[in-house]
Design a protein around this motif. Structure first.
Motif, short mmCIF file in Angstrom:
data_model
loop_
_atom_site.label_atom_id
_atom_site.label_comp_id
_atom_site.label_asym_id
_atom_site.label_seq_id
_atom_site.Cartn_x
_atom_site.Cartn_y
_atom_site.Cartn_z
N ARG A 90 11.63 7.21 8.01
CA ARG A 90 11.16 6.72 9.87
C ARG A 90 10.36 6.23 10.07
O ARG A 90 10.29 5.65 11.20
CB ARG A 90 12.33 8.21 10.23
CG ARG A 90 13.21 8.13 10.40
CD ARG A 90 14.03 9.04 12.02
NE ARG A 90 15.84 9.57 11.59
CZ ARG A 90 16.29 10.56 11.42
NH1 ARG A 90 15.10 11.46 10.62
NH2 ARG A 90 17.30 10.65 11.60
N THR A 91 9.49 7.28 9.70
CA THR A 91 7.85 6.70 10.02
C THR A 91 6.99 5.49 9.53
O THR A 91 5.71 5.34 9.84
CB THR A 91 6.77 7.75 10.40
OG1 THR A 91 7.24 8.31 9.35
CG2 THR A 91 8.11 8.86 11.06
N GLU A 92 6.81 5.37 8.14
CA GLU A 92 6.16 4.57 7.28
C GLU A 92 5.86 3.28 7.10
O GLU A 92 7.29 2.54 8.19
CB GLU A 92 7.16 5.18 5.91
CG GLU A 92 6.25 3.68 5.23
CD GLU A 92 5.02 4.02 4.05
OE1 GLU A 92 3.70 3.56 4.47
OE2 GLU A 92 3.85 5.30 4.44
N HIS A 93 5.18 2.42 7.84
CA HIS A 93 5.22 1.38 7.95
C HIS A 93 5.31 0.43 6.61
O HIS A 93 5.74 -0.85 6.86
CB HIS A 93 3.28 0.57 8.67
CG HIS A 93 3.31 1.49 9.89
ND1 HIS A 93 3.31 0.27 11.62
CD2 HIS A 93 2.85 2.19 10.16
CE1 HIS A 93 3.38 1.37 12.30
NE2 HIS A 93 2.82 2.88 11.45
N GLU A 94 5.25 1.17 5.93
CA GLU A 94 5.27 -0.32 5.01
C GLU A 94 6.58 -0.58 4.18
O GLU A 94 7.13 0.79 3.63
CB GLU A 94 4.78 -0.27 3.57
CG GLU A 94 2.91 -0.28 3.53
CD GLU A 94 2.52 -1.86 4.12
OE1 GLU A 94 3.08 -2.58 3.49
OE2 GLU A 94 1.47 -1.86 4.52
N ARG A 95 7.47 -1.65 3.86
CA ARG A 95 8.83 -1.22 3.22
C ARG A 95 8.64 -0.90 2.15
O ARG A 95 9.56 -0.32 1.64
CB ARG A 95 9.11 -2.93 3.57
CG ARG A 95 10.10 -2.93 3.76
CD ARG A 95 11.28 -4.93 3.89
NE ARG A 95 9.83 -5.80 2.99
CZ ARG A 95 10.65 -6.65 3.58
NH1 ARG A 95 10.69 -7.25 4.70
NH2 ARG A 95 9.76 -8.03 2.84
#
Length: 1087
Positions: A760-765
């Motif tokens: 849910r929170t990670e920026h890197e796809r």
């Protein structure tokens, strides 16, 4: 003491090593006297020598940083007064700089509110009418804020008002510079109450930067970091100003009179914006203006007499060329490909590329090829399905271009295509291999830079050929082995060793005849220890790992133990992160072949890897001071009574990174951490019980890496955490002791919530894709154990739903861009595919009735991608997942009821899919219908006539052999599920006439199970069809691509034929070639 100190500090500035050493000893002595603090204060404010004043400020800072609590309270208070006085009277910039850093460290201990005089000074100086006072005040503000952004939060609104004023001060560039740096420092900490003020600053920020560029390009380049900071921490501030920011960055990036570093900064801002906010960029119609501005940069010819860095003859392919504008322009297109819908991008981009490719100017042709090359990763499906043959033709032509820069770009593009456009590219083997082999034949005359690019293309192309490489093997391996033996150049040897690894990936056991000479060469390289051999050695280890995985157990096992010893010897004698990293991969590879060889060395191996994860090596802090002062930093390590403080100090120096100008992490150390995580996970899984003693310490260290700043390390850490769960599950299955089970549940309770939260929170796809893939593998291995915790099913189902609804952070979640839902970047679609693949795994791990409410929630999100307006990839994914869910329900408890209730919703989707124009969609739909019949049982009997007519129409015109194979299997599933509902006399002969299966050999299990069942049900029909059935059987028996279970079923059926109908059987056998007859008789005698 003041005079003495001044003398010592003066001596430290001499260019004489002996004097410096003597002064250092005296200084250490002086530091043992508490009076050193007032004395340093006096020197700092009264010495006539600016260097000495600066040294005194630095000494005080080091003292304050570590020993504030030990400084006598009166000295602390007087220091607060003296430092501000010294600051205001100081005229030298370097000393002001050090004084402001001293203030910054003091604020850390004191908090702003306990030092009102500082706030007062900041307030007065920054608003002074004297421009110099304002500069100095903003310098102090910048240093103090930079290292303590949070304590100043209550003052943010007031500060922003100040910035609005300062940014108008266009004639004072230094003030602008410090103002923008301070704004950058607080951006990450601003909250909603500062939002409107922040938004209103952006227009004047852009104007201020334009003025700063005229005054000082280096400072302007550093100040432009403010945009990246704003985008990263609070995109909503810049969204209203996106058009202006992009225009400004394009102006700077296109201006050839400016420095490269400033242009690079501007262009990388645009790439970053596209990565974070591609929808906004498209919505504001900025795609075309960006392309129009960066194309001239991409195709610019270098200055007369020079070359682009990548075309330099001595370029060995490992230069960091990301610091030139041309490279950045290509990176922007690369980022667009990864983050924008291909249809929208190609519509604008292809006319520009075509103009370039047709140009007379070699640099324009090169630019066009570079463009095609960087599109391959992000738009792979689009290129593969819509334009592959034309772009490949373009690239092939470029390989014989009259100009070398174009040929080089063509090789790069071919390498990119080979890597990303599989499996279709490999079908052009006959056209491409001769061209590439032609390049290799002129190995010795060519320049290293050019050969490097030819090898890059060749490797990527060969790697994926599989057994199609066979006809080329003799030529390839002769070339490689002779290069290893004859060439003097280490670089060519290294490229050759790497290429052998690529050949092995394709050829697998076909390489066995060449194995002895290859191994001899590799051993030779790995047992020398000279420095210039280093990168050849790392490459040899890499290739050795590939051989371990591909050449076959029997051939490699005898060498396994020696390989482990080789690796350990190398890391004992050579300290090099790249070399260590390659030994980890080697141990990993060995663990797949003979895990027992690793067992005696696990202590040594895990110790090295855990140290690599713990280490801060390679993370360089950029200190702003002269290095001499760092020597004095261990001032009281030799005071015995203070021994107990040493650990505490050590710790603090590692984590206190604030008075450092920045950090850089060397890539080699990042790669080492990434490979250590990967290897620990794989070794834990393959060595099983032997790894138990190391599991906890390894897990703790890997778990720490989940927040590591570099995304590749985070991704590898999550992967290893999943492997540890699977390893523990395997250990428990082999030894079902209570303690093993408890350990597994405890691991799952830590790891799965961590996965769900990070998705849910990670920026890197890429990290999120990795976690979804890992989570799927954990569910697949550990099945119902994952769901022992009653909350888990809901958590995982909801997080899959959030990804399918694009609600997570890395999907730019919560965006309001619902208007172009159908179109998205290919990688965004791929992320959703990883999430969707979890649904069938859930269905096979929990009772169907418990999963049903969640499945009802998730199915519409999957079915919506089957619409004819969706991309082929989406349609294929949608019907594929539906088929897998139904297949899971076949064996799930209560699955039949759930499948029956779903049948009315799913039938129309699957029937439409059978009529799709794309073979993969048809294939998956046919499979899904078969699974529906099998899972839902009697409830779908009324639909059988319709399904059979759909299948019969398809069979009449289908040309794709995989679809035909799946059609046969689907008919078999229907027959096995409801035999009486199928007109066997018509269906079975048609089915048998399409055997043997050509491509989807896994389905032999389904087909022959059905035929075996029919033999007991209607033997007369089967005897009538004996000849084609026997022929088909002869293709399955002894075929290594068909699993043993299926072969047993076939053998049993054949044995029954020969026993009960020997005459018919014999005549069927006699019509076969000798080889197949032998297989049949062998199978009969074996059973």
């Amino acid at each position: 003491m003041t005079a003495e100190l001044e003398q010592i500090l003066l001596q430290l500035t001499q260019p004489d090593n002996a004097a410096i050493q003597q002064a250092t000893v005296q200084l250490k002595q002086a530091f043992k006297d508490p009076a050193v603090i007032p004395a340093l204060c006096a020197v700092m404010s009264s010495s006539q020598n600016p260097q000495v004043r600066q040294s005194a400020a630095v000494m005080l800072r080091l003292r304050v940083k570590k020993h504030w609590k030990k400084i006598n309270p009166n000295d602390r208070e007087s220091l607060k007064v003296v430092v501000l006085q010294a600051f205001m009277q100081e005229t030298e910039h370097t000393v002001q700089h050090s004084l402001s850093q001293l203030c910054a460290v003091m604020v850390k201990h004191e908090t702003p509110d306990r030092w009102p005089a500082l706030l007062q000074l900041l307030n007065q100086s920054t608003k002074s009418s004297n421009p110099h006072d304002r500069q100095v005040g903003l310098l102090l503000l910048n240093k103090v804020m930079d290292s303590n952004p949070e304590p100043f939060k209550p003052h943010y609104c007031q500060l922003l008002q100040l910035f609005i004023a300062v940014l108008q001060d266009h004639n004072n560039p230094t003030a602008l510079y410090y103002c923008i740096l301070t704004l950058t420092a607080i951006t990450a900490y601003t909250g909603s109450e500062e939002m409107n003020l922040m938004r209103s600053i952006i227009p004047s920020l852009i104007v201020a930067l334009k003025h700063l560029i005229k005054a000082d390009q280096d400072q302007a380049s550093e100040a432009m970091e403010v945009f990246n900071e704003l985008m990263e921490s609070e995109v909503s501030i810049i969204v209203p100003h996106v058009v202006d920011i992009v225009r400004f960055c394009l102006e700077v990036g296109s201006d050839t009179t400016l420095s490269d570093s400033l242009r690079v900064k501007a262009l990388s801002c645009i790439a970053f914006l596209i990565k974070l906010k591609s929808k906004t960029v498209l919505k504001q119609k900025l795609l075309n203006p960006i392309l129009q501005a960066i194309f001239p940069v991409l195709i610019a010819a270098p200055p007369p007499g020079e070359q682009d860095p990548e075309d330099n003859e001595d370029d060995s392919g490992n230069g960091t060329d990301s610091d030139n504008p041309k490279h950045c322009a290509a990176q922007i297109i690369d980022t667009m490909a990864l983050h924008m819908p291909p249809e929208r991008l190609f519509q604008q981009l292809m006319p520009l590329i075509q103009t370039c490719l047709a140009s007379e100017n070699p640099y324009e042709r090169k630019g066009g090829l570079m463009c095609l090359a960087v599109l391959a990763e992000g738009c792979a499906d689009h290129i593969r399905t819509k334009m592959l043959s034309s772009v490949l033709q373009t690239v092939c032509q470029s390989l014989s271009d009259r100009d070398q820069v174009v040929r080089c770009a063509g090789l790069f593009a071919l390498g990119q295509f080979s890597e990303h456009l599989q499996p279709e590219v490999s079908k052009y083997c006959a056209e491409l291999m001769p061209l590439l082999l032609g390049y290799l034949s002129s190995l010795n005359q060519a320049k290293v830079g050019h050969v490097t690019k030819a090898f890059y293309a060749l490797e990527n192309f060969m790697e994926n050929l599989g057994s199609d490489i066979e006809p080329y093997l003799p030529t390839l391996m002769d070339t490689m082995l002779s290069a290893l033996n004859s060439t003097e150049s280490f670089k060519i040897k290294e490229l050759t060793v790497s290429a052998i690894g690529a050949i092995a990936n394709a050829a697998k056991e076909l390489l066995v005849p060449y194995f002895p000479p290859v191994i001899e060469s590799l051993k030779g390289f790995l047992t020398t220890t000279t420095e210039e051999m280093r990168s050849l050695q790392t490459q040899s280890l890499d290739t050795l790992s590939v051989l371990a995985r591909t050449i076959g157990k029997d051939v490699f096992s005898p060498l396994a133990a020696e390989c482990v010893r080789l690796g350990l010897n190398l890391t004992d004698t050579i300290d090099d992160p790249d070399l260590r990293r390659c030994t980890y991969s080697l141990y990993s590879a060995v663990s797949t072949v003979s895990p027992d060889c690793l067992t005696p060395h696990l202590t040594a191996i895990t110790t090295v890897m855990l140290l690599a994860l713990k280490s801060n090596e390679g993370i360089t802090a950029h200190l702003e001071e002269d290095k001499t002062f760092v020597l004095l930093d261990d001032d009281d390590e030799d005071d015995k009574e203070e021994e107990k403080d040493v650990d505490f100090l050590e710790d603090e120096t590692e984590t206190d990174v604030h008075d450092v100008a920045g950090f850089s992490v060397e890539n080699a150390y990042i790669d080492e951490k990434e490979d250590a995580c990967d290897a620990l996970g794989e070794i834990a899984f393959n060595t099983g019980a032997a790894f138990q003693a190391f599991l906890e310490s390894s897990f703790q260290q890997v778990y720490e890496m989940r927040d590591f700043p570099h995304e590749d390390v985070r991704r590898a850490a999550f992967g290893a955490m999943g492997q540890f769960c699977r390893a523990q599950h395997k250990v428990w299955k082999e030894n079902p002791a209570e303690a093993n089970h408890h350990a597994l549940l405890k691991l799952l309770d830590i790891v799965l919530p961590c996965f769900v939260e990070t998705i849910r929170t990670e920026h890197e796809r890429q990290v999120v894709m990795g976690i979804l893939e890992t989570m799927n593998s954990v569910i697949k291995s550990c099945k119902e154990e994952v769901f022992k915790n009653p909350l888990r099913l809901k958590e995982i189902s909801y997080v899959i739903r959030d990804v399918l609804k694009k609600k997570t952070v890395c999907q730019d979640g919560g965006g309001d861009d619902a208007d172009d839902e159908e179109q998205q970047a290919e990688y965004d679609a791929m992320l959703q595919e990883y999430a969707g693949e979890g649904i069938p795994l859930l269905a096979s791990s929990v009772p169907a009735d418990i999963f049903a409410p969640f499945l009802n929630d998730l199915l519409p999100l999957i079915m919506s991608k089957a619409k004819s307006s969706c991309t082929v990839a989406d349609r294929s994914f949608s019907v594929g997942i539906i088929g897998e869910i139904l297949q899971a329900l076949v064996s799930a408890s209560g699955g039949r009821g759930v499948a029956g209730r779903l049948s009315n919703r799913l039938l129309p989707v699957l029937v439409a899919g059978v009529k799709d124009s794309d073979p993969e969609v048809r294939n998956n739909s046919v499979f899904g219908l078969g699974c529906l019949a099998q899972a839902a049982g009697p409830i779908v009997v009324s639909d059988y006539p319709m399904m059979l007519s759909v299948f019969s129409n398809l069979l009449a015109k289908e040309s794709d052999s995989r679809v035909i194979d799946n059609l046969c299997a689907a008919l078999c599933r229907m027959i096995m599920s409801n035999t009486d509902a199928v007109p066997l006399e018509q269906v079975v002969p048609a089915l048998v006439s399409h055997l043997p299966l050509k491509e989807d050999l896994e389905e032999n299990k389904t087909v022959f199970s059905c035929l075996a069942m029919l033999y007991t049900h209607s033997p007369a029909l089967m005897v009538k069809l004996m000849k084609p059935i026997v022929t088909a059987s002869s293709h399955v028996l002894g075929n290594e691509n068909v699993d043993e279970g299926a072969q047993k079923t076939v053998a049993t059926l054949i044995a029954q034929f020969s026993q009960h109908h020997s005459a018919d059987f014999q005549s069927a056998v006699m019509s076969l070639p000798g080889e197949q007859q032998a297989k049949l008789s062998a199978a009969i005698s074996a059973s």
